[in-house]
Design a protein around this motif. Structure first.
Motif, PDB file in Angstrom:
ATOM      1  N   TRP A   1     -28.015   9.925 -77.587  1.00  0.00           N
ATOM      2  CA  TRP A   1     -29.277  10.267 -77.481  1.00  0.00           C
ATOM      3  C   TRP A   1     -30.471  10.233 -78.695  1.00  0.00           C
ATOM      4  O   TRP A   1     -30.235  10.909 -79.769  1.00  0.00           O
TER       5      TRP A   1
ATOM      6  N   THR B   1     -20.918   9.063 -69.070  1.00  0.00           N
ATOM      7  CA  THR B   1     -21.748   8.298 -70.219  1.00  0.00           C
ATOM      8  C   THR B   1     -20.619   7.531 -71.036  1.00  0.00           C
ATOM      9  O   THR B   1     -20.897   6.513 -71.389  1.00  0.00           O
TER      10      THR B   1
ATOM     11  N   ASP C   1     -32.265   5.075 -75.596  1.00  0.00           N
ATOM     12  CA  ASP C   1     -30.908   5.770 -75.713  1.00  0.00           C
ATOM     13  C   ASP C   1     -29.927   4.832 -76.196  1.00  0.00           C
ATOM     14  O   ASP C   1     -30.288   3.753 -76.062  1.00  0.00           O
TER      15      ASP C   1
ATOM     16  N   SER D   1     -22.186  11.210 -80.036  1.00  0.00           N
ATOM     17  CA  SER D   1     -22.755  11.996 -79.094  1.00  0.00           C
ATOM     18  C   SER D   1     -22.389  13.628 -79.118  1.00  0.00           C
ATOM     19  O   SER D   1     -20.848  13.636 -79.276  1.00  0.00           O
TER      20      SER D   1
END
Length: 232
Positions: free
Chosen positions: A54, A88, A59, A81
Motif C-alpha cells: 500500500w 492480494t 501500489d 503489508s
C-alpha cells in the motif's frame, strides 16, 4: 553482502529495515514511492527488493506487475503489508513475488526471509552477484603499510603486519566483531568527512547512505559532523 532496495512510504519502516539490514552487512537503497523505486531499479538491478503493497501513488502489486511486463522482474521481490488480504498476497506471488512479510515485521522473520530470498538462483539473463576476488598469498608479498592522506590529517589504514597479526592498523582483532567494525567505520567516515569538507550531501553520495541514516550512524559512532574552522 547484497544490495537491497527497500520501498515503503512510511519513513519509520524504511529506517528500521535499513538499520537492521545495514548491521547485517548489506548495502541499502531506500525509496518512499513507486517513482523512486523505478529510478533505483533503472540505475541498477538490486539483489533483492522489499516492496510495500500500500503506497499513495502506485501500489506495490501494480509496480510488481509493471516490472514483470517490462522484463525487469529478474530479482527476488518480497512484498510487505499490514493490511493485505490473502487474495492480494496470492496475486503478488502469481506475478512473481517470492514471499510476503506481514507487518509488524519481527527481526527473526525479516532476516530469515531475506536470507532465503538471497539464496535463490538468479533469474535467467540476470547478473549474478560477483564474489570478491581473494588474492593468493605468497611469502614474498609481505604486507606493506599504507595510508590515505587527508588534508592536514592523515588517516592510517595500514594492514596488519607479520609482527602483530592480531592488529589491523590501529584496530585490535582481539575484540568483538561489532566493536572492531565500529572502529573501522569511524576511520572510514572521518576520512570521507575530511575529503568532502564535511558536506553531508557529498558524503551521503560517496558512501551510498541516505542522509537520515548517515546522520544516525555518525551520531552512533560519536563523530563530530561540524566543519572545523581553519586557524587564521
Amino acid at each position: 553482502m547484497a544490495r537491497i532496495l527497500v520501498v515503503d512510504d512510511e519513513i519509520g519502516i524504511r529506517e528500521l529495515l535499513s538499520e537492521i539490514l545495514y548491521d547485517e552487512g548489506h548495502t541499502i537503497e531506500l525509496a518512499e514511492n513507486a517513482a523512486q523505486a523505478r529510478e533505483a531499479r533503472l540505475r541498477g538491478r538490486p539483489d533483492l527488493v522489499l516492496l510495500d503493497i500500500w503506497m499513495p501513488d502506485t501500489d506495490g502489486v501494480s509496480l510488481l506487475r509493471e516490472w514483470a511486463s517490462q522484463g525487469l522482474l529478474d530479482m527476488p521481490v518480497i512484498m510487505m503489508s499490514g493490511h493485505a488480504t490473502v487474495d492480494t498476497a496470492v496475486e503478488a506471488t502469481r506475478i512473481g513475488a517470492i514471499d510476503f512479510l506481514e507487518k509488524p515485521i519481527t527481526l527473526q522473520k525479516l532476516l530469515k526471509t531475506v536470507a532465503a530470498g538471497l539464496a535463490r538462483p538468479v533469474a535467467p539473463g540476470a547478473r549474478a552477484p560477483q564474489a570478491p576476488r581473494v588474492p593468493e598469498y605468497r611469502a614474498e608479498d609481505a604486507p606493506v603499510a599504507r595510508s590515505i592522506e587527508a588534508p592536514g590529517e592523515p588517516v592510517s589504514l595500514a594492514p596488519a603486519v607479520a609482527a602483530d597479526p592480531s592488529r589491523l592498523g590501529s584496530i585490535s582483532l582481539n575484540q568483538p566483531l561489532r566493536e572492531a567494525r565500529d572502529e573501522f567505520e569511524r576511520i572510514y567516515f572521518e576520512y570521507h568527512l575530511v575529503q568532502e569538507n564535511h558536506s553531508m550531501t557529498r558524503v551521503s553520495e560517496r558512501t551510498g547512505l541516505e542522509r537520515t541514516h548517515l546522520y544516525r550512524k555518525l551520531k552512533q559512532l560519536g563523530i563530530d559532523t561540524s566543519r572545523k574552522k581553519s586557524s587564521s
